[in-house]
Design an enzyme around this catalytic site. Structure first.
Site, short mmCIF file in Angstrom:
data_model
loop_
_atom_site.label_atom_id
_atom_site.label_comp_id
_atom_site.label_asym_id
_atom_site.label_seq_id
_atom_site.Cartn_x
_atom_site.Cartn_y
_atom_site.Cartn_z
N LYS A 95 0.83 -1.21 0.00
CA LYS A 95 0.00 0.00 0.00
C LYS A 95 0.86 1.26 0.00
CE LYS A 95 -1.74 1.80 4.01
NZ LYS A 95 -1.53 3.24 4.18
N ASN A 96 1.82 1.33 0.94
CA ASN A 96 2.54 2.59 1.11
C ASN A 96 3.53 2.87 -0.02
OD1 ASN A 96 1.06 3.13 3.35
ND2 ASN A 96 2.65 2.52 4.83
N CYS B 135 -5.40 7.76 8.88
CA CYS B 135 -5.67 7.21 10.22
C CYS B 135 -5.38 8.24 11.30
CB CYS B 135 -4.79 5.97 10.45
SG CYS B 135 -5.25 4.57 9.44
N ARG C 31 0.28 14.28 12.99
CA ARG C 31 0.70 14.10 11.60
C ARG C 31 0.72 15.41 10.79
NH1 ARG C 31 -1.92 8.74 9.16
NH2 ARG C 31 0.17 8.41 8.37
N ASP D 263 4.14 0.46 11.93
CA ASP D 263 2.91 -0.10 11.34
C ASP D 263 2.67 -1.55 11.76
OD1 ASP D 263 2.73 2.34 10.13
OD2 ASP D 263 3.55 1.66 8.21
N ARG E 26 -8.96 -0.63 3.67
CA ARG E 26 -8.12 0.42 3.08
C ARG E 26 -6.73 -0.09 2.76
NH1 ARG E 26 -7.26 4.97 6.81
NH2 ARG E 26 -5.72 5.24 5.19
N1 EPU Z 1 6.06 14.44 10.84
C1 EPU Z 1 6.13 15.75 11.18
N2 EPU Z 1 6.12 16.68 10.16
C2 EPU Z 1 6.02 16.32 8.86
C3 EPU Z 1 5.97 14.96 8.53
C4 EPU Z 1 5.98 14.02 9.54
O1 EPU Z 1 6.20 16.11 12.36
O2 EPU Z 1 6.01 17.21 7.99
C5 EPU Z 1 6.06 13.41 11.92
C6 EPU Z 1 4.76 12.62 11.93
O3 EPU Z 1 3.74 13.29 12.66
C7 EPU Z 1 5.18 11.31 12.57
C8 EPU Z 1 6.64 11.15 12.08
O4 EPU Z 1 7.04 12.45 11.64
O5 EPU Z 1 5.17 11.46 13.97
C9 EPU Z 1 6.83 10.19 10.94
O6 EPU Z 1 5.95 10.54 9.88
P1 EPU Z 1 6.24 10.17 8.37
O7 EPU Z 1 6.16 11.43 7.58
O8 EPU Z 1 7.45 9.33 8.25
O9 EPU Z 1 4.97 9.29 8.04
P2 EPU Z 1 3.97 9.41 6.85
O10 EPU Z 1 4.70 9.67 5.59
O11 EPU Z 1 2.85 10.32 7.21
C10 EPU Z 1 4.11 6.89 6.19
C11 EPU Z 1 3.12 5.78 6.08
C12 EPU Z 1 2.65 5.38 7.47
C13 EPU Z 1 3.86 4.97 8.29
C14 EPU Z 1 4.91 6.08 8.30
C15 EPU Z 1 6.19 5.70 9.02
C16 EPU Z 1 2.05 6.27 3.99
C17 EPU Z 1 0.85 6.74 3.26
N3 EPU Z 1 1.98 6.25 5.31
O12 EPU Z 1 3.39 7.96 6.81
O13 EPU Z 1 1.81 4.26 7.28
O14 EPU Z 1 3.45 4.73 9.61
O15 EPU Z 1 5.23 6.47 6.95
O16 EPU Z 1 6.75 4.57 8.47
O17 EPU Z 1 3.04 5.89 3.37
C18 EPU Z 1 0.11 2.75 7.82
O18 EPU Z 1 0.34 2.18 6.75
O19 EPU Z 1 -0.65 2.25 8.71
C19 EPU Z 1 0.72 4.05 8.08
C20 EPU Z 1 0.28 4.88 9.01
#
Ligand code: EPU
Length: 420
Positions: free
Chosen positions: A22-23, A116, A121, A304, A396
């Site tokens: 998915k990701n 989620c 985030r 995750d 999802r």
């Molecule tokens: N963060 C910030 N500012 C930003 C971006 C992130 O503070 O501008 C913080 C977030 O709040 C979080 C941490 O940094 O506490 C890590 O966030 P990251 O940006 O790495 O996560 P993401 O890109 O929003 C993706 C996956 C998530 C997975 C994370 C970490 C997707 C669509 N989502 O999220 O997947 O947990 O990377 O590996 O790719 C899931 O599949 O259940 C899921 C939540």
């Protein structure tokens, strides 16, 4: 609402084939917008998050041909660069359109993304990176309007190794003038997959999978064919199922290297498995030992899988501590596991799990995607029947979960019911 109904206590054996990640897929699809020709993406999972992305593409008048497991995207028919609130609010990864549209059209508009509810985030790092590349960002309420007269390379250092921000900057910088360096970049396999796709399209990206990524901007990007990598989170989820109720349950089509920290924890607990390069057989064992788990960025233990791993920890002898370092609010499943008989206390980011405890079927809720998978696993080992409400969350991110589990002997069904 959708409801999953599971009769627990059945031994599972046979093979579960892992789908495309998915990701990864949710990033490759927006990346196609950057191309000047058709992009074919294969091994695309049939999950509802992909339906939303296809809706976004179609809303921009991009032509999409969807067949089983594949998408052919023709980005040349695009007529607008605005993403509607009702679409962006459905999923987190809609934010990848910001970087892709900015890179190609120097303009994008989108509302704060949904997804989620597992923490705040924010997207400040994405926006900071876009600004460093020369964009200006205007907030109109919850809407971001991003413009750039000229996108140029920049040195961008993140204070958190964010998956989303790293990918978004790669998307926007691929067509910028000059060289961009991303420091403290995320190293997840999904980052490497996106860089590989962009390079197939003609981008010049190096360093993906390391903390420093270099992007030399190019004038245009072409179409390409690309496969989505196997889903390491789905693989880990079914490996946990195997450890709890499997009899040589084969989880097939995995990438062993993507699961290192997770496999290390199976070893510590004492799970019986046989690991090959692209499969793992897992069986239910006895006398599992409690362990401590700390979620970390890749290659550490992935957040995750934290929630589904909790079910395994409820069956371990002793006291396990879980430290969720990535998200502030990823324990929404705990009250429901406790309702089923688990003994888990949460204090801030730390969960203390005392085991082993027998689980009993009852009515629970899938509060988010991975919480839903957690409830499914708990239901599979519980005595009696478990009813999981709001099961849409599970769909999802887990392709064919009911069919995959039924095929290996689980008693699980899904039905539509009136909202309570
Ligand atoms: N963060 C910030 N500012 C930003 C971006 C992130 O503070 O501008 C913080 C977030 O709040 C979080 C941490 O940094 O506490 C890590 O966030 P990251 O940006 O790495 O996560 P993401 O890109 O929003 C993706 C996956 C998530 C997975 C994370 C970490 C997707 C669509 N989502 O999220 O997947 O947990 O990377 O590996 O790719 C899931 O599949 O259940 C899921 C939540």
């Amino acid at each position: 609402m959708k409801q999953l109904i599971i009769e627990g206590g059945h031994e599972l054996s046979g093979t579960i084939r892992i789908s495309g990640a998915k990701n990864c897929a949710v990033a490759l699809i927006p990346a196609a917008v950057l191309a000047n020709d058709k992009v074919t993406i294969c091994n695309v999972p049939n999950i509802t998050d992909i339906d939303v992305l296809v809706n976004i593409l179609e809303d921009m008048d991009i032509t999409v041909n969807r067949a089983t497991g594949s998408l052919v995207i023709d980005p040349t028919t695009l007529t607008n660069t605005n993403i509607k609130e009702e679409l962006s609010s459905k999923m987190r990864a809609s934010y990848y359109f910001l970087g892709a549209l900015l890179g190609k059209y120097h303009h994008s508009e989108m509302y704060f993304p949904g997804g989620c509810s597992i923490g705040k985030r924010p997207i400040n790092l994405h926006l900071m990176g876009f600004e460093a590349l020369g964009a200006t960002i205007t907030n109109e309420g919850d809407k971001y309007v991003i413009d750039a007269e000229h996108l140029h390379g920049a040195d961008i250092e993140f204070d958190i190794a964010s998956v989303g921000a790293t990918i978004n900057i790669m998307l926007a910088a691929s067509l910028a003038d000059g060289v961009t360096h991303i420091k403290n970049a995320a190293k997840e396999p999904e980052i490497v997959a996106v860089a590989d796709m962009l390079n197939k399209m003609g981008a010049k990206i190096t360093g993906q999978g390391t903390p420093t990524i270099t992007i030399i901007g190019v004038k245009e990007l072409t179409g390409c064919n690309i496969d989505v990598i196997p889903d390491r989170i789905e693989a880990g989820t079914y490996a946990v199922v195997g450890a709890l109720c499997g009899n040589m349950l084969k989880v097939d089509n995995i990438v062993k290297e993507h699961l290192g920290a997770f496999i290390d924890k199976l070893d510590e607990i004492g799970v019986f498995y046989d690991l090959g390069d692209d499969y793992i057989y897992v069986s239910k064992g006895e006398n599992y030992k409690a362990v401590d788990v700390k979620t970390e960025v890749y290659p550490g233990f992935v957040t995750d899988l934290q929630q589904v791993f909790n079910v395994l920890l409820t069956q371990c002898e002793g006291v396990s501590h879980v430290n969720e370092t990535i998200y502030e609010n990823r324990y929404m499943h705990v009250p429901y596991l406790n309702k089923m008989g688990a003994n888990i206390e949460v204090d801030g980011r730390i969960a203390t799990i005392k085991g082993p405890t027998k689980l009993k079927g009852t009515e629970v809720v899938a509060t988010d995607l991975r919480a839903g998978a957690t409830m499914v696993i708990a239901g599979l080992i519980a005595e009696g029947t478990t009813i999981i409400n709001d099961a849409e969350h599970v769909l999802r991110g887990y392709e064919g979960i009911v069919e995959k589990l039924t095929n290996v002997g689980a008693h699980i069904e899904i039905k539509d019911v009136e909202n309570k």
